[in-house]
Design an enzyme around this catalytic site. Structure first.
Site, mmCIF file in Angstrom:
data_model
loop_
_atom_site.group_PDB
_atom_site.id
_atom_site.type_symbol
_atom_site.label_atom_id
_atom_site.label_comp_id
_atom_site.label_asym_id
_atom_site.label_seq_id
_atom_site.Cartn_x
_atom_site.Cartn_y
_atom_site.Cartn_z
ATOM 1 N N GLU A 60 0.839 -1.198 0.000
ATOM 2 C CA GLU A 60 0.000 0.000 0.000
ATOM 3 C C GLU A 60 0.873 1.246 0.000
ATOM 4 O O GLU A 60 2.003 1.223 0.487
ATOM 5 C CB GLU A 60 -0.885 0.021 1.255
ATOM 6 N N ASP A 61 0.321 2.334 -0.530
ATOM 7 C CA ASP A 61 1.038 3.604 -0.460
ATOM 8 C C ASP A 61 0.945 4.207 0.936
ATOM 9 O O ASP A 61 1.922 4.680 1.487
ATOM 10 C CB ASP A 61 0.525 4.592 -1.520
ATOM 11 N N ASP A 96 -4.053 5.163 6.492
ATOM 12 C CA ASP A 96 -4.560 6.338 7.199
ATOM 13 C C ASP A 96 -5.465 5.840 8.329
ATOM 14 O O ASP A 96 -4.985 5.420 9.369
ATOM 15 C CB ASP A 96 -5.268 7.233 6.175
ATOM 16 N N PHE A 111 -2.269 15.588 5.211
ATOM 17 C CA PHE A 111 -2.405 15.062 3.861
ATOM 18 C C PHE A 111 -1.086 15.194 3.095
ATOM 19 O O PHE A 111 -0.415 16.224 3.170
ATOM 20 C CB PHE A 111 -3.521 15.800 3.121
ATOM 21 N N ARG A 125 0.594 12.554 -8.692
ATOM 22 C CA ARG A 125 1.187 11.213 -8.564
ATOM 23 C C ARG A 125 2.596 11.133 -9.133
ATOM 24 O O ARG A 125 3.397 10.301 -8.736
ATOM 25 C CB ARG A 125 0.316 10.174 -9.294
HETATM 26 P P1 XMP Z 1 -7.750 4.677 4.937
HETATM 27 O O1 XMP Z 1 -8.312 5.819 5.748
HETATM 28 O O2 XMP Z 1 -8.816 3.746 4.460
HETATM 29 O O3 XMP Z 1 -7.176 5.436 3.690
HETATM 30 O O4 XMP Z 1 -6.598 3.991 5.650
HETATM 31 C C1 XMP Z 1 -6.448 4.817 2.765
HETATM 32 C C2 XMP Z 1 -6.598 5.470 1.419
HETATM 33 O O5 XMP Z 1 -6.939 6.870 1.513
HETATM 34 C C3 XMP Z 1 -6.103 7.641 0.701
HETATM 35 N N1 XMP Z 1 -5.316 8.552 1.556
HETATM 36 C C4 XMP Z 1 -4.452 9.462 1.129
HETATM 37 N N2 XMP Z 1 -4.079 9.801 -0.122
HETATM 38 N N3 XMP Z 1 -2.643 11.443 0.753
HETATM 39 C C5 XMP Z 1 -3.176 10.783 -0.295
HETATM 40 O O6 XMP Z 1 -2.819 11.105 -1.415
HETATM 41 C C6 XMP Z 1 -2.952 11.181 2.039
HETATM 42 O O7 XMP Z 1 -2.427 11.814 2.964
HETATM 43 C C7 XMP Z 1 -3.927 10.127 2.234
HETATM 44 N N4 XMP Z 1 -4.479 9.583 3.337
HETATM 45 C C8 XMP Z 1 -5.321 8.615 2.880
HETATM 46 C C9 XMP Z 1 -5.243 6.654 -0.042
HETATM 47 O O8 XMP Z 1 -5.833 6.411 -1.304
HETATM 48 C C10 XMP Z 1 -5.268 5.384 0.757
HETATM 49 O O9 XMP Z 1 -5.172 4.198 0.001
HETATM 50 MG MG MG Z 2 -6.102 8.557 -3.498
#
Ligand code: XMP
Ligand code: MG
Length: 179
Positions: A103-104, A107, A156, A169
């Site tokens: 995963e990238d 959150d 963010f 991206r």
């Molecule tokens: P959750 O809250 O489900 O979030 O853990 C995961 C997805 O939310 C997006 N995400 C972000 N994308 N900058 C981003 O560009 C951020 O700081 C960020 N925080 C959450 C991301 O797609 C991730 O897979």
């Molecule tokens: Mg996204």
């Protein structure tokens, strides 16, 4: 390092540069190799955000990785109980495989909880999580990631695969929102 970038209505400042990312990825690859060499690991990179991380990590691994790219989709099912999650793009059987999800960013953990539940139903030998970024203050996921690139504050970020409304991206470094 480069200056602030503007994406849509927001400004972002340099946060983690390209060299730091690459150095950390090399270390992560060594940790993963130590644990998975000889186990025929299957990496599942979550699109879209993890595409650059997956590309760079894979090229550092010595454990003969197999990789597949998946996407989490949520659709309205036939029941009135709400939305149904599915994992799109899975072509390899997971039964008895050692799966490592790439995963990238983690959150809140909602997305990873969904992915984990969907993967468990395929009865893999193990499921591990490898994320480039983790926001520990926000993360409430049921499963802790085994491999974490960087723990970051709950702000963010964009760049290196991560987007703000689909832009940013391509940035080689990771940038943090100014606020
Ligand atoms: P959750 O809250 O489900 O979030 O853990 C995961 C997805 O939310 C997006 N995400 C972000 N994308 N900058 C981003 O560009 C951020 O700081 C960020 N925080 C959450 C991301 O797609 C991730 O897979
Ligand atoms: Mg996204």
């Amino acid at each position: 390092m480069s200056a602030a970038v503007q994406i849509h209505d927001l400004s972002f400042v340099p946060f983690i540069d390209q060299a730091q990312i690459q150095t950390r990825i090399e270390a992560l690859a060594k940790e993963i190799d130590t644990q998975f060499t000889g186990k025929d690991p299957l990496f599942l990179a979550v699109l879209n955000g993890a595409f650059l991380f997956a590309a760079d990590l894979l090229r550092e691994l010595k454990c003969q990785p197999e990789i597949s790219f998946v996407k989490v989709s949520s659709y309205q099912g036939t029941q009135s109980t709400g939305r149904v999650d599915e994992l799109i793009g899975l072509q390899t059987g997971l039964k008895d495989r050692h799966v490592i999800v790439l995963e990238d960013i983690l959150d809140t953990g909602v997305t990873m909880n969904k992915i984990f539940t969907l993967l468990e139903s395929e009865q893999p030998a193990s499921i591990s999580i490898c994320t480039l970024l983790l926001k520990p203050e926000a993360y409430k996921g049921k499963h802790q990631p085994e491999f974490v690139g960087f723990e970051i504050p709950d702000k963010f970020v964009v760049g290196y695969g991560l987007d703000y409304k689909e832009y940013g991206r391509e940035l080689k470094s990771i940038y943090q929102l100014i606020n």
